[in-house]
Write a protein that holds these residues in place. Structure first.
Motif, PDB file in Angstrom:
ATOM      1  N   GLU A  11       0.831  -1.143   0.040  1.00  0.00           N
ATOM      2  CA  GLU A  11      -0.155   0.038  -0.135  1.00  0.00           C
ATOM      3  C   GLU A  11       0.837   1.222   0.080  1.00  0.00           C
ATOM      4  N   ARG A  12       1.830   1.303   0.650  1.00  0.00           N
ATOM      5  CA  ARG A  12       2.894   2.371   0.900  1.00  0.00           C
ATOM      6  C   ARG A  12       3.827   2.457  -0.226  1.00  0.00           C
ATOM      7  N   ASN A  13       4.430   1.346  -0.995  1.00  0.00           N
ATOM      8  CA  ASN A  13       5.298   1.677  -1.893  1.00  0.00           C
ATOM      9  C   ASN A  13       4.915   1.234  -3.325  1.00  0.00           C
ATOM     10  N   HIS A  14       3.758   0.647  -3.716  1.00  0.00           N
ATOM     11  CA  HIS A  14       3.580  -0.008  -4.922  1.00  0.00           C
ATOM     12  C   HIS A  14       3.162   1.251  -5.780  1.00  0.00           C
ATOM     13  N   TRP A  15       3.678   1.096  -7.224  1.00  0.00           N
ATOM     14  CA  TRP A  15       3.160   1.949  -8.263  1.00  0.00           C
ATOM     15  C   TRP A  15       1.696   1.525  -8.682  1.00  0.00           C
ATOM     16  N   LYS A  16       0.897   2.810  -9.415  1.00  0.00           N
ATOM     17  CA  LYS A  16      -0.091   2.634  -9.848  1.00  0.00           C
ATOM     18  C   LYS A  16      -0.258   2.407 -11.210  1.00  0.00           C
ATOM     19  N   LEU A  17      -1.200   1.615 -11.778  1.00  0.00           N
ATOM     20  CA  LEU A  17      -1.231   1.709 -13.512  1.00  0.00           C
ATOM     21  C   LEU A  17      -1.834   2.879 -13.877  1.00  0.00           C
ATOM     22  N   THR A  18      -2.658   3.463 -13.347  1.00  0.00           N
ATOM     23  CA  THR A  18      -3.261   4.844 -13.588  1.00  0.00           C
ATOM     24  C   THR A  18      -2.001   6.039 -13.730  1.00  0.00           C
ATOM     25  N   ASP A  19      -1.075   5.555 -13.180  1.00  0.00           N
ATOM     26  CA  ASP A  19      -0.139   6.632 -13.116  1.00  0.00           C
ATOM     27  C   ASP A  19       0.774   6.619 -14.183  1.00  0.00           C
ATOM     28  N   VAL A  20       0.575   5.421 -15.047  1.00  0.00           N
ATOM     29  CA  VAL A  20       1.588   5.514 -16.367  1.00  0.00           C
ATOM     30  C   VAL A  20       0.847   5.969 -17.522  1.00  0.00           C
ATOM     31  N   ASP A  21       1.630   6.867 -18.214  1.00  0.00           N
ATOM     32  CA  ASP A  21       1.235   7.641 -19.136  1.00  0.00           C
ATOM     33  C   ASP A  21       1.520   7.050 -20.670  1.00  0.00           C
ATOM     34  N   PHE A  22       0.458   6.263 -20.959  1.00  0.00           N
ATOM     35  CA  PHE A  22       0.386   5.525 -22.076  1.00  0.00           C
ATOM     36  C   PHE A  22       0.247   6.321 -23.350  1.00  0.00           C
ATOM     37  N   SER A  23       0.078   7.636 -23.498  1.00  0.00           N
ATOM     38  CA  SER A  23      -0.096   8.477 -24.623  1.00  0.00           C
ATOM     39  C   SER A  23       1.345   8.784 -25.011  1.00  0.00           C
ATOM     40  N   ALA A  24       2.541   8.500 -24.034  1.00  0.00           N
ATOM     41  CA  ALA A  24       3.786   8.602 -24.114  1.00  0.00           C
ATOM     42  C   ALA A  24       4.437   7.506 -24.886  1.00  0.00           C
ATOM     43  N   VAL A  25       3.921   6.538 -25.259  1.00  0.00           N
ATOM     44  CA  VAL A  25       4.232   5.628 -26.131  1.00  0.00           C
ATOM     45  C   VAL A  25       4.937   5.759 -27.281  1.00  0.00           C
ATOM     46  N   ARG A  26       6.173   5.455 -27.712  1.00  0.00           N
ATOM     47  CA  ARG A  26       6.830   5.826 -28.821  1.00  0.00           C
ATOM     48  C   ARG A  26       6.482   4.789 -29.943  1.00  0.00           C
ATOM     49  N   LYS A  27       5.671   4.909 -30.611  1.00  0.00           N
ATOM     50  CA  LYS A  27       5.158   3.755 -31.790  1.00  0.00           C
ATOM     51  C   LYS A  27       6.327   3.636 -32.714  1.00  0.00           C
ATOM     52  N   ASP A  28       7.136   4.812 -32.902  1.00  0.00           N
ATOM     53  CA  ASP A  28       8.375   4.877 -33.952  1.00  0.00           C
ATOM     54  C   ASP A  28       9.462   3.742 -33.310  1.00  0.00           C
ATOM     55  N   LEU A  29       9.474   3.551 -32.256  1.00  0.00           N
ATOM     56  CA  LEU A  29      10.443   2.715 -31.574  1.00  0.00           C
ATOM     57  C   LEU A  29       9.899   1.305 -31.506  1.00  0.00           C
TER      58      LEU A  29
END
Length: 263
Positions: A11-29
């Motif tokens: 609860e204290r330390n785990h990351w959240k999926l909702t914090d990941v910015d999937f709009s930042a995916v580099r499709k060219d890579l």
């Protein structure tokens, strides 16, 4: 209860999926093998529901471990959805029918300790492969997701080790089943994973990526010559610490098993 400590730590330390910015995916890579890895990971991680169901059935007398299994299951569902979200971001889909085919629970292991041992191997294997694949992936979002998953799997392995030690302290007669499990998964020149061993023959998975697809691609594109040996050495070292025996080679695993059975 140990599961309370695990829960509060997550609860204290785990990351959240909702914090990941999937709009930042580099499709060219994005390379074709990245898609294969992600689809294979979705299938491997989707096995979590079957696993939790199996745990709750098999450990009906152990509230502490059962609670941990639910906490663990939540994180594994998160892995399933994070790879799915990455695939959605690049316009790739996973067959829902193939995912649904993974639902049936596992049968109980030969002993509860063997079940825990199987999951130790699973977590250590995926931790290793996610971390190594992350180093070869140039697309930054997938790279970060792989590292996140790798760290999670390392933490999961630590807890399964804890519960396996605890179980063996109460049931030393189950040591042989733990050694048998180790031998099954480290006795040849392939990377073995429980999902591949028990679920890859489902007809619904024909013509679809599975966890074994990812392992084959890993060995072909990423692994160096000593990769499998390094992984198996790490797994044997962990099991040696659990049963307090020298398990550094398959020969020593066989001798240890014979010794335990004869005792």
């Amino acid at each position: 209860m140990h599961s309370y400590d695990v829960f509060t730590q997550y609860e204290r330390n785990h990351w959240k999926l909702t914090d990941v910015d999937f709009s930042a995916v580099r499709k060219d890579l994005v390379q074709p093998e990245y898609v294969t890895i992600a689809k294979s990971a979705v299938m491997g991680e989707s096995n979590v529901i079957a696993a939790v169901h199996g745990f709750l059935n098999e450990f009906v007398d152990d509230y502490d471990f059962s609670t941990f299994a639910v906490v663990w299951g939540n994180q594994e569902v998160q892995h399933h959805y994070m790879f799915k979200a990455w695939l959605d971001a690049i316009g790739e889909k996973v067959d829902d029918g193939a995912v649904a085919a993974m639902r049936a629970p596992y049968d109980p292991g030969t002993t509860p300790s063997a079940t825990l041992a199987t999951n130790i191997i699973s977590e250590l294997t995926v931790n290793h492969i996610y971390r190594r694949v992350a180093g070869a992936v140039e697309e930054p979002v997938l790279h970060d997701l792989l590292l996140k998953a790798s760290r999670d799997e390392a933490a999961h392995a630590r807890e399964f080790i804890h519960y396996c030690r605890q179980r063996l302290a109460r049931h030393p007669e189950e040591r042989a089943s733990v050694l048998e499990t180790l031998y099954v998964y480290t006795s040849d020149s392939r990377i073995k994973h429980p999902v591949g061993l028990f679920k890859s023959n489902l007809t619904e998975l024909e013509d679809h990526e599975t966890i074994d697809t990812a392992f084959e691609l890993f060995l072909e594109r990423v692994a160096d010559g000593d990769e499998l040996n390094d992984l198996q050495t790490k797994i044997r070292r962990v099991f040696g610490s659990i049963v307090e025996m020298d398990l550094s080679t398959n020969r020593k695993v066989r001798h240890a098993l014979a010794e335990v059975i004869a005792a």
